[in-house]
Design a protein around this motif. Structure first.
Motif, mmCIF file in Angstrom:
data_model
loop_
_atom_site.group_PDB
_atom_site.id
_atom_site.type_symbol
_atom_site.label_atom_id
_atom_site.label_comp_id
_atom_site.label_asym_id
_atom_site.label_seq_id
_atom_site.Cartn_x
_atom_site.Cartn_y
_atom_site.Cartn_z
ATOM 1 N N ARG A 12 0.917 -1.138 -0.052
ATOM 2 C CA ARG A 12 0.091 0.043 -0.030
ATOM 3 C C ARG A 12 0.738 1.276 0.064
ATOM 4 N NH1 ARG A 12 -1.904 3.893 -0.596
ATOM 5 N NH2 ARG A 12 -3.629 5.167 0.322
ATOM 6 N N TYR A 13 2.090 1.057 0.763
ATOM 7 C CA TYR A 13 2.754 2.619 1.296
ATOM 8 C C TYR A 13 3.857 2.783 0.262
ATOM 9 C CZ TYR A 13 -0.745 3.226 4.435
ATOM 10 O OH TYR A 13 -1.782 3.492 5.261
ATOM 11 N N ILE A 14 4.447 1.373 -0.470
ATOM 12 C CA ILE A 14 5.597 1.381 -1.257
ATOM 13 C C ILE A 14 5.828 1.226 -2.702
ATOM 14 C CG2 ILE A 14 8.041 0.624 -1.362
ATOM 15 C CD1 ILE A 14 8.215 0.300 1.447
ATOM 16 N N GLN A 15 5.125 -0.065 -2.694
ATOM 17 C CA GLN A 15 4.862 -0.720 -3.983
ATOM 18 C C GLN A 15 3.844 0.027 -5.084
ATOM 19 O OE1 GLN A 15 4.448 -4.452 -2.684
ATOM 20 N NE2 GLN A 15 6.412 -5.270 -3.719
ATOM 21 N N LEU A 16 2.588 0.399 -4.348
ATOM 22 C CA LEU A 16 1.417 0.866 -5.135
ATOM 23 C C LEU A 16 1.877 2.109 -5.698
ATOM 24 C CD1 LEU A 16 -1.269 0.254 -6.310
ATOM 25 C CD2 LEU A 16 -2.258 1.013 -4.354
ATOM 26 N N PRO A 17 2.516 3.254 -4.767
ATOM 27 C CA PRO A 17 2.771 4.544 -5.013
ATOM 28 C C PRO A 17 3.732 4.638 -6.201
ATOM 29 C CG PRO A 17 2.652 4.373 -2.669
ATOM 30 C CD PRO A 17 2.469 3.132 -3.133
ATOM 31 N N LYS A 18 4.621 3.513 -6.081
ATOM 32 C CA LYS A 18 5.930 3.536 -7.182
ATOM 33 C C LYS A 18 5.584 3.023 -8.308
ATOM 34 C CE LYS A 18 9.181 5.080 -4.760
ATOM 35 N NZ LYS A 18 9.922 6.239 -5.231
ATOM 36 N N MET A 19 4.176 2.422 -8.210
ATOM 37 C CA MET A 19 3.620 1.664 -9.446
ATOM 38 C C MET A 19 2.805 2.606 -10.254
ATOM 39 S SD MET A 19 2.932 -2.411 -9.625
ATOM 40 C CE MET A 19 2.147 -2.276 -8.167
ATOM 41 N N LYS A 20 2.560 3.715 -9.625
ATOM 42 C CA LYS A 20 1.218 4.483 -10.001
ATOM 43 C C LYS A 20 1.365 4.978 -11.468
ATOM 44 C CE LYS A 20 -1.322 8.261 -7.777
ATOM 45 N NZ LYS A 20 -1.604 9.344 -6.952
ATOM 46 N N ARG A 21 2.468 5.587 -11.773
ATOM 47 C CA ARG A 21 2.628 5.842 -13.198
ATOM 48 C C ARG A 21 2.506 5.026 -14.302
ATOM 49 N NH1 ARG A 21 8.092 9.503 -14.244
ATOM 50 N NH2 ARG A 21 7.328 10.492 -12.454
ATOM 51 N N VAL A 22 3.197 3.624 -13.940
ATOM 52 C CA VAL A 22 3.130 2.694 -15.089
ATOM 53 C C VAL A 22 1.569 2.151 -15.210
ATOM 54 C CG1 VAL A 22 5.409 2.020 -15.152
ATOM 55 C CG2 VAL A 22 4.282 0.961 -13.372
ATOM 56 N N LEU A 23 0.918 2.194 -13.692
ATOM 57 C CA LEU A 23 -0.283 1.543 -13.711
ATOM 58 C C LEU A 23 -1.317 2.415 -14.511
ATOM 59 C CD1 LEU A 23 -1.285 0.440 -10.113
ATOM 60 C CD2 LEU A 23 -1.540 -0.862 -12.451
ATOM 61 N N THR A 24 -0.967 3.957 -14.523
ATOM 62 C CA THR A 24 -1.909 4.727 -15.302
ATOM 63 C C THR A 24 -1.533 4.584 -16.682
ATOM 64 O OG1 THR A 24 -1.338 6.178 -13.245
ATOM 65 C CG2 THR A 24 -2.612 7.146 -15.200
ATOM 66 N N ILE A 25 -0.344 4.227 -17.024
ATOM 67 C CA ILE A 25 -0.150 4.278 -18.465
ATOM 68 C C ILE A 25 -0.754 2.752 -18.915
ATOM 69 C CG2 ILE A 25 1.644 3.667 -20.221
ATOM 70 C CD1 ILE A 25 3.626 5.274 -18.525
ATOM 71 N N ALA A 26 -0.624 1.777 -18.091
ATOM 72 C CA ALA A 26 -1.356 0.303 -18.406
ATOM 73 C C ALA A 26 -2.863 0.617 -18.585
ATOM 74 C CB ALA A 26 -1.118 -0.629 -17.167
ATOM 75 N N LEU A 27 -3.627 1.493 -17.661
ATOM 76 C CA LEU A 27 -4.893 1.624 -17.684
ATOM 77 C C LEU A 27 -5.292 2.200 -18.921
ATOM 78 C CD1 LEU A 27 -7.068 1.187 -15.234
ATOM 79 C CD2 LEU A 27 -6.938 3.310 -14.886
ATOM 80 N N LEU A 28 -4.545 3.296 -19.312
ATOM 81 C CA LEU A 28 -4.708 4.176 -20.400
ATOM 82 C C LEU A 28 -4.663 3.123 -21.752
ATOM 83 C CD1 LEU A 28 -5.164 7.057 -21.751
ATOM 84 C CD2 LEU A 28 -2.790 6.927 -21.887
ATOM 85 N N LEU A 29 -3.656 2.517 -21.828
ATOM 86 C CA LEU A 29 -3.381 1.395 -23.045
ATOM 87 C C LEU A 29 -4.612 0.519 -23.178
ATOM 88 C CD1 LEU A 29 0.197 0.847 -22.941
ATOM 89 C CD2 LEU A 29 -1.010 2.191 -24.582
ATOM 90 N N ARG A 30 -4.919 -0.219 -22.229
ATOM 91 C CA ARG A 30 -5.887 -1.144 -22.171
ATOM 92 C C ARG A 30 -7.317 -0.624 -22.273
ATOM 93 N NH1 ARG A 30 -5.820 -3.908 -24.307
ATOM 94 N NH2 ARG A 30 -7.385 -5.186 -23.690
ATOM 95 N N LEU A 31 -7.489 0.698 -21.778
ATOM 96 C CA LEU A 31 -8.869 1.360 -21.929
ATOM 97 C C LEU A 31 -9.101 1.590 -23.328
ATOM 98 C CD1 LEU A 31 -11.225 3.071 -20.283
ATOM 99 C CD2 LEU A 31 -9.995 4.765 -21.178
ATOM 100 N N MET A 32 -7.866 2.195 -24.062
ATOM 101 C CA MET A 32 -8.021 2.511 -25.328
ATOM 102 C C MET A 32 -8.175 1.554 -26.449
ATOM 103 S SD MET A 32 -8.202 5.535 -24.805
ATOM 104 C CE MET A 32 -8.977 5.679 -26.334
ATOM 105 N N ASP A 33 -7.275 0.421 -26.177
ATOM 106 C CA ASP A 33 -7.289 -0.927 -26.919
ATOM 107 C C ASP A 33 -8.683 -1.534 -26.727
ATOM 108 O OD1 ASP A 33 -5.032 -0.706 -28.093
ATOM 109 O OD2 ASP A 33 -3.915 -1.991 -26.948
ATOM 110 N N SER A 34 -8.880 -1.692 -25.439
ATOM 111 C CA SER A 34 -10.373 -2.406 -25.398
ATOM 112 C C SER A 34 -11.398 -1.813 -25.913
ATOM 113 C CB SER A 34 -10.551 -2.600 -23.976
ATOM 114 O OG SER A 34 -10.730 -1.695 -23.340
ATOM 115 N N PHE A 35 -11.554 -0.414 -26.064
ATOM 116 C CA PHE A 35 -12.509 0.422 -26.642
ATOM 117 C C PHE A 35 -12.602 0.277 -28.054
ATOM 118 C CE2 PHE A 35 -15.405 4.107 -26.883
ATOM 119 C CZ PHE A 35 -16.364 3.700 -25.620
ATOM 120 N N MET A 36 -11.206 0.020 -28.627
ATOM 121 C CA MET A 36 -11.488 -0.054 -30.189
ATOM 122 C C MET A 36 -11.424 -1.411 -30.705
ATOM 123 S SD MET A 36 -9.023 3.177 -31.007
ATOM 124 C CE MET A 36 -7.766 2.878 -30.152
#
Lengths: 93, 288
Positions: free
Chosen positions: B199-223
């Motif tokens: 919660r306090y180390i791994q998740l905050p450090k992954m936040k940026r890549v997680l946002t990118i992953a979310l963005l990529l999957r959202l766009m890909d799945s929508f198309m």
């Protein structure tokens, strides 16, 4: 004519001319006052004037299609709302 | 004070890219806009229709249904792929030969072309001869993705999860690997539980890549188009007809270029909005 396959009409040509004009105006604005005028607006977004143009155009697109989908009123009503929205975005967002 | 010279000549360097984008994106998009206000019966003859197609699409139940299915599909796969991807990334080894093996295994589904994935899953899930279909029927389920809506959805979602969770895993794993050991050592000294470390180390450090992953999957799945088209063809009935499949049916199946163009523009606006929202969130995260 080599562009006939694009099925041009004067109305769509006018639409694109307006978009190009908007972009040209933005380029001149940027040339006269570089930096993009960044600020934190009312929505808590950090925007430049290019962002504000994008938000205005995208929002205007949605205003027009929702107007068509939800009302039977003439479309220029949506255009008025879109202009008011764009002024709000450029002043406050 | 340093006086910076402002030189705008570098913009000329962008011209080749602009020309390329004009040919493969801007000109086709302009043509779609032109089509969206006209009717054609072929032979390059067009008749002015104005806003009729937009009105028709915005009020059409078929479009609403396809959009609803598309949103549901996107929501489902994001709800499954993101937590699953994070979970797998957390359990992957951090050193030794296991790292290479896991990375290769994870990358494999991403290397397979989309139509091959669809064909593979089609054969895999066939109720009478497919390994998955035969097995599910063998253990007592009445599985038939070609006739049953629930199973068609389950199979399409499972296929997407199989194909794309790896992307989330690889991005999250890269994020996890960038965390210095000192953080873990400090958390050990403080007696942090594994949940607290996450919660306090791994998740905050992954936040940026997680946002990118979310963005990529959202766009890909929508198309998404190819995989469900090859697997179910949009069926049974229209139950897995997502926006892109419906668009192709209207444009190429029925040759209704006007309504298809109007639909494309509305679809484009929705995708653009989603992109902008996620990009804004991503940039805000980065600033913070």
């Amino acid at each position: 004519m080599f562009l006939s396959w694009m099925a041009w009409t004067w109305q769509t040509a006018l639409f694109f001319i307006l978009i190009v004009l908007a972009l040209t105006c933005m380029a001149i604005w940027e040339y006269k006052s570089p930096g993009g005028g960044p600020r934190d607006g009312v929505l808590g977004l950090h925007t430049t004037r290019g962002d504000r143009l994008f938000i205005s155009l995208l929002g205007s697109g949605f205003i027009h299609i929702f107007w068509l989908g939800l009302t039977d009123l003439p479309l220029w009503g949506a255009s008025i709302v879109a202009v008011v929205y764009a002024i709000f975005v450029f002043r406050k967002v | 004070m340093i006086n910076k010279t402002i030189n705008q000549k570098a913009w000329f360097m962008v011209l080749p890219v602009l020309a390329l984008v004009a040919f493969n994106a801007i000109i086709p998009l302009m043509t779609v806009v032109n089509y969206s206000v006209q009717e054609t019966f072929g032979d390059n003859l067009f008749f002015w229709e104005g806003i009729k197609w937009f009105e028709e699409v915005m009020r059409s139940e078929r479009f609403h249904d396809a959009l609803g299915r598309q949103l549901l599909f996107t929501l489902l796969i994001l709800l499954i792929e993101v937590p699953l991807g994070v979970g797998i990334a957390l359990t992957m080894p951090r050193q030794g030969i296991g790292v290479t093996i896991c990375l290769v295994l994870m990358a494999l589904p991403l290397l397979i072309p989309w139509n091959v994935v669809g064909a593979m899953w089609n054969i895999f899930a066939l109720p009478d001869i497919g390994l998955l279909g035969k097995m599910l029927n063998g253990v007592g389920f009445d599985y038939n993705f070609t006739q049953n809506t629930f199973w068609a959805w389950a199979t399409v979602v499972a296929m997407d999860v199989w194909h794309w969770t790896s992307l989330v895993v690889l991005l999250c794993y890269a994020g996890l690997r960038s965390i210095p050991d000192a953080y873990y050592q400090a958390s050990k000294i403080d007696g942090a539980s594994s949940w607290q470390v996450f919660r306090y180390i791994q998740l905050p450090k992954m936040k940026r890549v997680l946002t990118i992953a979310l963005l990529l999957r959202l766009m890909d799945s929508f198309m998404i188009y190819t995989e469900p088209f090859v697997l179910t063809g949009g069926g049974p009935g229209n139950s897995t007809t997502f926006l892109s499949i419906d668009l192709v049916k209207v444009a190429l199946g029925q040759f209704d270029l006007g309504p298809a163009a109007a639909m494309s523009i509305i679809y484009f606006l929705v995708v653009l909005l989603l992109c902008w929202v996620l990009y804004t969130l991503m940039m805000r995260n980065e600033t913070n």
